[in-house]
Write a protein that holds these residues in place. Structure first.
Motif: not given
Lengths: 456, 456
Positions: B356-358, B413, B431-432, B435
């Protein structure tokens, strides 16, 4: 000097009550995460009501549903505000392909919002690919006349904040058809505003400005994967013709509503703090992120104040604006009513950037009030909220003109937003319950602080 | 005093080169977002290789695939490190229901990792619901003997950081079977470690400690929705019996590997900075978030240094550890080899909290080095990375014991993580791309800074 002193004084006063504020934010967050209804409301709005394009049956159902839910919160006032909105309909599923003689390259497109239709049997013409409005203009009318213009500048993946990448290429969608039409083009195809490569076309409003109805040319968005495929095919087949057909129609204006609920302030009932999102959505998905999320979060602010028994000094008003997507008629009408009634608005907060984990807020604010906001930053750190900066607040609260009003916009994590924005996958399953609730809690916390300490 | 002076000196030196550092982080991020391969690697690892439970064919394929990919990066060394790992297999799809006489309440369960099987035809017994190990112990052997213990304490939704909620109830999964077995229970059903209400059981290791093989009792996880349903049903049917059947088997130890690639340091080749994740996964999904993400991000660190032409002073080594999930044999073996070779490790960074987004990093670090990290915070702000704090780094790098080693863990996140953790929906689609890439860029940036300025 006065400013410096008043900030020092504020700091002193606020540090005395910081413990209370920290406890209040804790209660707000815990209540949101365990007793909030915003996720259930969004489920209903997305899966029972569905898409809510202005003027549609879905929008009318959305008005009814949210009014009913607000009525159950024990607020001081719940009411509808009339607003005339455009009624645009997509019509039949759009068709497009690049005609390569013996074979076709099928393209996944959707009409841009407010676009005119193609002729009934579609239109076919040669295609010119451009990367910008400037490149279009440099071509001139001689080269553009009779052609379909294919705008293919992608969102910039190097931007960390995706809204900047969006801002950097949305002119193709909003102005492409208008400008290409002036030069004699017969249609426009625009690369979807999407950082991801996929098959989904993303709609959004195209703006013809004052172009007369009979001179407007049809405009559609094409998926990012098909934009790449089209661009590749045109390299080897520069004279290939593109066919597309869309039957969208603009049916004029119809009556709709902003939905409003409020808690009357105990000390300053005539000083209004607005929290809002927009109830309308595009028609391809169900508008869960854009902007069902902002609506249910705004409703949640009122619910949380009721649940924790906080009686605000100022009137806290949730406004679910109609027609942000294709006209902002709800926002404009709301401000017209503010002016007509002589209402005083001191603060406005909009959530219209998706229901993702909150990262902070952007403010349209003077330095004194921004200094005050700076004092509150430590209160938000336990909730991993760090961004407090100046910038755009929200489209619906944009028209608000009260003197000294502070405006803010919730800034959720933006990385996934444009994967879903205005597309068929803007659906409930893409929203995470806790992220939505944490956004509502952050909004409630900010309003609590502005309500308690006031606007300077 | 010396400490204060050296920090001041550092600040002075580092402010001179802050411009360069900002430019380097900019290059790292832009390269990750436009030229990185981590998303493609994860696609392959998730969708071509698939689940990678230690000792499985998938794990062997994962070793082969990642070694091949590292071989294409032009590194100074790529090699495998032998490690013996447990080979546990789930066997047939598990079955469970509460027997209510005329009807059954079917339950969605999965065997906990390393659990023993039930008897071949399943087992059936009365159920006692408890909320904690303490509650179990208070019941005592008289009441527990012959029963199935149902551990049903949910993750605490009031925790903002979901890993704290996980830490607050994972003892039921890790120790429930061992403790219930001691009191004569015949089986254990544990509520899944999941903040969301859904139908998916979440596996994870259960630890029998030194309980002899023939005294171990079978343990399974039940989905959160079915945990609630079971609890409700037991309220009205306290004497109902629960049936469950699982055929999992522990096949002893087999040979596997840690996968290692490195860039030799130009100035301090014998001072090693490790970046890693774990290559094994559970078997229900494909381990995209846990921990395919951490593996491909670690590989990406090396690729980014190569792509931007940065030649590190220290040896930068990516380690894809085997067997984090059920034994940590890879991490233990790695440290054993460090000791055997007398290698000096100065820094270790693990990514094992999802793709995820760090949001930042947590550090096992002394005050001097933490002071240095504090100087770097402004460099990370353009990337919306704000968390720099002391705390747990990572399980695989846990065994590293080099003197003065600094350890860190990427903190993405966490809100969505436990929706997928150890369950069938830990898959690539969750998974994005951006991100994942931003996480890899943040990791690369931190290693760049530690490499440039060194460990104090």
């Amino acid at each position: 000097m006065k400013y410096g002193l008043s900030l020092a004084l504020l700091l002193a006063i606020q540090s005395l009550t910081a413990q209370t504020d920290a406890e209040m934010l804790d209660r707000i967050h815990k209540t949101a995460l365990t007793q909030g209804h915003c996720y259930q409301w969004l489920d209903d709005l997305s899966n029972k009501v569905g898409a809510r394009l202005s003027g549609s049956e879905g929008a009318a159902k959305g008005v009814k549903y949210t009014q009913e839910q607000l009525n159950q919160l024990g607020l001081d006032k719940v009411y509808l505000q009339e607003v005339m909105v455009p009624k645009w309909e997509r019509g039949e599923k759009e068709v497009a392909y690049l005609n390569l003689g013996k074979k076709r390259l099928d393209l996944s497109i959707c009409a841009l919002g407010m676009s005119v239709a193609t002729p009934k049997n579609g239109l076919e013409a040669q295609v010119i690919e451009v990367k910008s409005l400037d490149e279009l203009k440099a071509l001139g009318a001689d080269k553009v006349k009779g052609k379909i213009i294919f705008f293919n500048r992608p969102m910039d993946p190097e931007q960390i904040e995706t809204f900047r990448a969006y801002g950097g290429c949305v002119d193709q969608r909003s102005s492409g058809a208008r400008e290409a039409g002036k030069l004699g083009a017969v249609g426009v195809i625009v690369r979807s505003m999407n950082l991801r490569l996929d098959d989904l076309p993303h709609t959004g409003m195209t703006n013809y400005g004052d172009t007369p109805e009979n001179q407007r040319i049809p405009a559609a968005a094409v998926s990012t994967l098909d934009a790449n495929a089209l661009s590749d095919a045109l390299k080897t087949n520069p004279n290939a013709t593109l066919f597309f057909r869309q039957t969208c129609v603009n049916k004029g204006e119809v009556l709709s509503y902003n939905v409003i609920g409020e808690i009357t302030g105990t000390e300053f009932p005539n000083q209004i703090m607005v929290v809002g999102g927009h109830l309308d959505s595009w028609d391809l998905g169900d508008g869960s992120h854009d902007d069902g999320a902002g609506c249910v979060q705004s409703m949640e602010v009122l619910e949380l104040f009721k649940k924790i028994g906080y009686k605000p000094k100022h009137t806290i008003r949730a406004v679910l604006f109609m027609n942000e997507e294709n006209g902002v008629k709800g926002g404009l009408q709301y401000e017209a009513e503010v002016q007509r009634k002589g209402e005083q608005h001191v603060f406005a907060l909009e959530s219209d950037a998706g229901g993702f984990a909150p990262r902070g807020f952007s403010f349209e604010i003077d330095d004194a009030n921004f200094g005050q906001v700076g004092l509150w930053k430590p209160l938000f750190e336990p909730y991993l909220i760090h961004l407090f900066r100046k910038g755009h607040s929200g489209v619906d609260i944009g028209p608000l003109k009260s003197p000294k009003i502070v405006k803010a916009g919730l800034q959720p994590d933006s990385q996934r937003y444009f994967d879903h924005h205005h597309a068929a996958n803007d659906t409930f399953d893409a929203v995470n319950k806790r992220e939505l609730e944490l956004g509502a809690a952050a909004m409630t916390s900010l309003i609590y602080l502005f309500d308690k300490y006031g606007i300077l």
